[in-house]
Scaffold this active site. Structure first.
Site, PDB file in Angstrom:
ATOM      1  CD1 TRP A 190       0.023  -1.498   3.087  1.00  0.00           C
ATOM      2  CD2 TRP A 190       0.665   0.629   3.273  1.00  0.00           C
ATOM      3  NE1 TRP A 190       0.863  -1.405   4.177  1.00  0.00           N
ATOM      4  CE2 TRP A 190       1.265  -0.106   4.321  1.00  0.00           C
ATOM      5  CE3 TRP A 190       0.918   1.999   3.202  1.00  0.00           C
ATOM      6  CZ2 TRP A 190       2.108   0.476   5.262  1.00  0.00           C
ATOM      7  CZ3 TRP A 190       1.759   2.576   4.132  1.00  0.00           C
ATOM      8  CH2 TRP A 190       2.340   1.820   5.150  1.00  0.00           C
ATOM      9  N   GLY A 198       6.702  -6.369  -0.622  1.00  0.00           N
ATOM     10  CA  GLY A 198       6.009  -6.335   0.667  1.00  0.00           C
ATOM     11  C   GLY A 198       6.970  -6.729   1.773  1.00  0.00           C
ATOM     12  CB  SER A 199       6.384  -7.640   5.264  1.00  0.00           C
ATOM     13  OG  SER A 199       5.471  -8.703   5.078  1.00  0.00           O
ATOM     14  CD  GLU A 240      12.659  -5.155  -5.475  1.00  0.00           C
ATOM     15  OE1 GLU A 240      13.114  -4.430  -4.570  1.00  0.00           O
ATOM     16  OE2 GLU A 240      13.302  -5.452  -6.486  1.00  0.00           O
ATOM     17  CB  CYS A 260      11.014  -0.582   1.472  1.00  0.00           C
ATOM     18  SG  CYS A 260      11.292   0.145  -0.147  1.00  0.00           S
TER      19      CYS A 260
HETATM   20  N1  LIG Z   1      11.839  -3.625  -1.250  1.00  0.00           N
HETATM   21  C1  LIG Z   1      10.915  -2.873  -1.795  1.00  0.00           C
HETATM   22  O1  LIG Z   1      11.030  -2.438  -2.941  1.00  0.00           O
HETATM   23  C2  LIG Z   1       9.671  -2.508  -1.023  1.00  0.00           C
HETATM   24  C3  LIG Z   1       8.855  -1.498  -1.526  1.00  0.00           C
HETATM   25  C4  LIG Z   1       7.704  -1.159  -0.815  1.00  0.00           C
HETATM   26  C5  LIG Z   1       7.386  -1.802   0.377  1.00  0.00           C
HETATM   27  N2  LIG Z   1       8.204  -2.770   0.840  1.00  0.00           N
HETATM   28  C6  LIG Z   1       7.915  -3.426   2.120  1.00  0.00           C
HETATM   29  O2  LIG Z   1       6.513  -3.707   2.226  1.00  0.00           O
HETATM   30  C7  LIG Z   1       6.105  -3.679   3.582  1.00  0.00           C
HETATM   31  C8  LIG Z   1       4.911  -2.784   3.747  1.00  0.00           C
HETATM   32  O3  LIG Z   1       3.886  -3.182   2.918  1.00  0.00           O
HETATM   33  P1  LIG Z   1       2.689  -4.112   3.412  1.00  0.00           P
HETATM   34  O4  LIG Z   1       2.340  -3.803   4.835  1.00  0.00           O
HETATM   35  O5  LIG Z   1       1.605  -3.996   2.402  1.00  0.00           O
HETATM   36  O6  LIG Z   1       3.358  -5.537   3.351  1.00  0.00           O
HETATM   37  P2  LIG Z   1       2.686  -6.970   3.452  1.00  0.00           P
HETATM   38  O7  LIG Z   1       3.759  -7.973   3.275  1.00  0.00           O
HETATM   39  O8  LIG Z   1       1.825  -7.082   4.644  1.00  0.00           O
HETATM   40  O9  LIG Z   1       1.684  -7.006   2.212  1.00  0.00           O
HETATM   41  C9  LIG Z   1       2.152  -6.861   0.897  1.00  0.00           C
HETATM   42  C10 LIG Z   1       1.128  -7.461  -0.043  1.00  0.00           C
HETATM   43  O10 LIG Z   1       1.027  -8.846   0.227  1.00  0.00           O
HETATM   44  C11 LIG Z   1      -0.318  -9.194   0.457  1.00  0.00           C
HETATM   45  N3  LIG Z   1      -0.354 -10.302   1.406  1.00  0.00           N
HETATM   46  C12 LIG Z   1      -0.392 -10.263   2.751  1.00  0.00           C
HETATM   47  N4  LIG Z   1      -0.400 -11.523   3.247  1.00  0.00           N
HETATM   48  C13 LIG Z   1      -0.339 -12.367   2.191  1.00  0.00           C
HETATM   49  C14 LIG Z   1      -0.317 -13.783   2.050  1.00  0.00           C
HETATM   50  N5  LIG Z   1      -0.342 -14.609   3.102  1.00  0.00           N
HETATM   51  N6  LIG Z   1      -0.251 -14.296   0.808  1.00  0.00           N
HETATM   52  C15 LIG Z   1      -0.219 -13.499  -0.264  1.00  0.00           C
HETATM   53  N7  LIG Z   1      -0.256 -12.147  -0.206  1.00  0.00           N
HETATM   54  C16 LIG Z   1      -0.308 -11.592   1.022  1.00  0.00           C
HETATM   55  C17 LIG Z   1      -0.961  -7.921   0.966  1.00  0.00           C
HETATM   56  O11 LIG Z   1      -2.347  -7.959   0.795  1.00  0.00           O
HETATM   57  C18 LIG Z   1      -0.269  -6.893   0.091  1.00  0.00           C
HETATM   58  O12 LIG Z   1      -0.884  -6.850  -1.160  1.00  0.00           O
HETATM   59  C19 LIG Z   1       7.312  -3.160   4.346  1.00  0.00           C
HETATM   60  O13 LIG Z   1       7.999  -4.231   4.912  1.00  0.00           O
HETATM   61  C20 LIG Z   1       8.159  -2.498   3.255  1.00  0.00           C
HETATM   62  O14 LIG Z   1       9.509  -2.388   3.558  1.00  0.00           O
HETATM   63  C21 LIG Z   1       9.335  -3.148   0.165  1.00  0.00           C
HETATM   64  N1  LIG Z   2      10.492   3.953  -1.303  1.00  0.00           N
HETATM   65  C1  LIG Z   2      10.695   2.996  -2.300  1.00  0.00           C
HETATM   66  C2  LIG Z   2       9.698   1.968  -2.281  1.00  0.00           C
HETATM   67  C3  LIG Z   2       9.660   1.341  -0.916  1.00  0.00           C
HETATM   68  O1  LIG Z   2       8.869   1.664  -0.092  1.00  0.00           O
HETATM   69  C4  LIG Z   2      10.869   3.659  -3.636  1.00  0.00           C
HETATM   70  O2  LIG Z   2      11.225   4.810  -3.585  1.00  0.00           O
HETATM   71  O3  LIG Z   2      10.705   3.059  -4.683  1.00  0.00           O
END
Ligand SMILES: NC(=O)c1ccc[n+]([C@@H]2O[C@H](COP(=O)([O-])OP(=O)(O)OC[C@H]3O[C@@H](n4cnc5c(N)ncnc54)[C@H](O)[C@@H]3O)[C@@H](O)[C@H]2O)c1
Ligand SMILES: N[C@@H](CC=O)C(=O)O
Length: 477
Positions: free
Chosen positions: A151, A229-230, A251, A285
């Protein structure tokens, strides 16, 4: 039809897919319901899979130039609709409108970049060991791709997957975050308007991600999963993909150190820290999570930092002059408060506390005296909290910086050339900001190492994530 009409249903084979089950999408700033969107069901998912599989075959008959032209048009449509997209983004995600405008540019930048790169997925001719053979390697789209996005960047985290996938000739099924599905739908509608085939970019909406995704991970028609995501969810998805040996890009979460050496230009360091910490209310992130300050610079640096933080305005992102919008949920705010409480209990000191806020809003906080024993140093804060640790020399800074399991982004400020060289090589991170607090850029490879994931998004590397290399060995008579 206006871009914002009909953003209530999954988009399957180019059409809204209606069901009886719904869930609410809320504005985190006001708590009001923005939309009541329908949950995709099993039939809809099967329909989407069929359309994606057929479209992948159709895409094999398109040229890179044709796909590039569709991407260009998609880019242009995003830019034409920038104010609408930005407003929608602020309403469903909370970030200030000026940041949302920036995210539209950033997200569209990936489409523009891959419109150009689509034409550059070169293969190679390999010199053979004899004169009877011609050896070559060509690149082809990996197949139907499943994408799952978070999100915090509801546009950019999608375009940096879908644009290279389409450039490579892949069809894409997206499961966006249940908190921000409207931006995803708006993007997909624009892609259709741009001329993308109906099954090339489909969006499945659900509030039960685990239930929808597990069977898809185990489905053999889907050849690749790309997840942002996480780390915790990434781990689960990798396990689920193991049975079908799917290609994956991950990611995941970060825990970025932001190191300020004695030799730094302190004004630049404060400016960089403000960008790396407070963008999106700290919910990125690559946010500066642990500020490592060399002993001896506190007296000069902290008053400048406090002065800059004190100017930040917290409020509804649609209001003029707001710098920090709401956090995404009450749980996120509670989690940040618990991390602060744990740090204080273990000896950290609050040297700045903004005016207390209600609802999902959170005022900035600055903590000093943070140590590795505190929870706040060992997980993503994802809130406007500056957590400051101290170190004596360069080797201690590097040891502290590398002491966590994450390896996404790191930052450091120094004006010593040899120190810049040494530290750049020593930090175990996928991305390093050197005298710079913002590293994100569509033309560069974004991604982490260690438990922050694998694969790259952006740059020419981002296209390879959606291509397979096929070796051709031809014998002549
Ligand atoms: N490395 C990157 O490029 C990057 C970029 C943006 C966010 N993030 C990370 O994302 C996290 C924040 O986002 P979030 O709270 O939406 O993360 P999240 O892992 O809770 O959710 C990410 C996505 O996965 C889905 N999801 C949740 N549980 C699932 C399951 N069991 N099976 C399949 N899909 C599932 C969610 O609905 C959402 O669409 C932070 O840890 C952040 O660092 C990483
Ligand atoms: N901040 C990142 C995404 C992770 O949250 C970006 O700039 O692409």
């Amino acid at each position: 039809m206006s871009l914002l009409e009909g953003l209530e249903h999954s988009l399957i084979a180019g059409e809204p897919y209606h069901t009886e089950q719904h869930f609410s999408v809320l504005n985190p700033a006001t708590g009001e319901q923005l939309a009541y969107v329908s949950e995709v069901d099993e039939q809809g998912t099967a329909l989407a899979l069929r359309a994606a599989t057929e479209t992948f075959n159709t895409l094999k008959t398109t040229s890179a130039k044709q796909r590039s032209e569709v991407l260009w048009r998609w880019y242009e449509l995003m830019m034409e609709n920038k104010p609408l997209l930005a407003r929608l983004l602020t309403q469903e995600q909370g970030k200030p409108l000026k940041e949302a405008m920036g995210e539209v540019d950033y997200a569209a930048g990936y489409i523009q970049w891959y419109a150009e790169q689509a034409k550059r997925s070169y293969g190679e001719v390999i010199p053979a060991n004899d004169t009877q053979h011609q050896l070559s390697a060509i690149k082809q789209g990996v197949g139907v791709v499943l994408g799952i996005t978070p999100w915090n960047f509801p546009l950019a985290m999608i375009t940096r997957k879908v644009a290279p996938a389409y450039a490579a000739g892949c069809s894409f099924i997206l499961k966006p975050s249940e908190q921000t599905p409207l931006s995803a739908l708006a993007l997909a509608q624009l892609a259709l308007q741009a001329g993308m085939q109906k099954g090339a970019f489909q969006v499945l909406l659900t509030s039960d991600s685990a239930g929808l995704i597990k069977p898809l991970c185990q489905n053999t028609n889907i050849r690749k999963l790309t997840f942002t995501g996480s780390t915790q969810i990434g781990r689960i998805l990798l396990e689920q993909c193991a049975s079908t040996i799917k290609r994956t890009s991950m990611e995941l979460g970060g825990n970025a150190p932001f190191i300020i050496f004695k030799s730094a230009n302190l004004d630049d360091a404060v400016a960089g820290l403000m960008a790396a910490k407070f963008r999106n209310a700290g919910q990125t992130c690559v946010a500066a999570n642990r500020i490592l300050l060399q002993q001896g610079v506190e007296a000069e640096l902290l008053p400048r930092l406090i002065k800059a933080v004190d100017k930040l305005v917290v409020g509804d992102g649609l209001e003029e002059g707001v710098d920090i919008g709401p956090l995404i949920t009450l749980e996120a705010k509670d989690k940040a408060q618990k991390l602060i409480d744990d740090a204080i209990e273990k000896g950290a000191e609050v040297i700045y506390q903004g005016k207390q806020q209600s609802g999902l809003f959170m005022a900035p906080v600055i903590l000093t005296g943070v140590t590795s024993k505190m929870k706040i140093a060992n997980q993503e804060i994802f809130a406007p909290v500056v957590s400051i640790m101290s170190f004596s020399d360069e080797s201690e800074a590097i040891e502290l910086a590398n002491s966590v399991e994450e390896g996404l982004a790191a930052y450091f400020y120094s004006q010593e050339v040899s120190q810049i060289h040494r530290v750049s090589l020593s930090l175990d991170y996928g991305m390093i900001g050197i005298n710079e607090g913002m590293v994100s850029n569509p033309v560069a490879p974004f991604g982490g190492i260690k438990q922050s994931g694998m694969g790259k998004e952006g740059g020419h590397q981002g296209l390879d994530e959606y291509l397979t290399v096929k070796y051709l060995c031809q014998k002549f008579d």
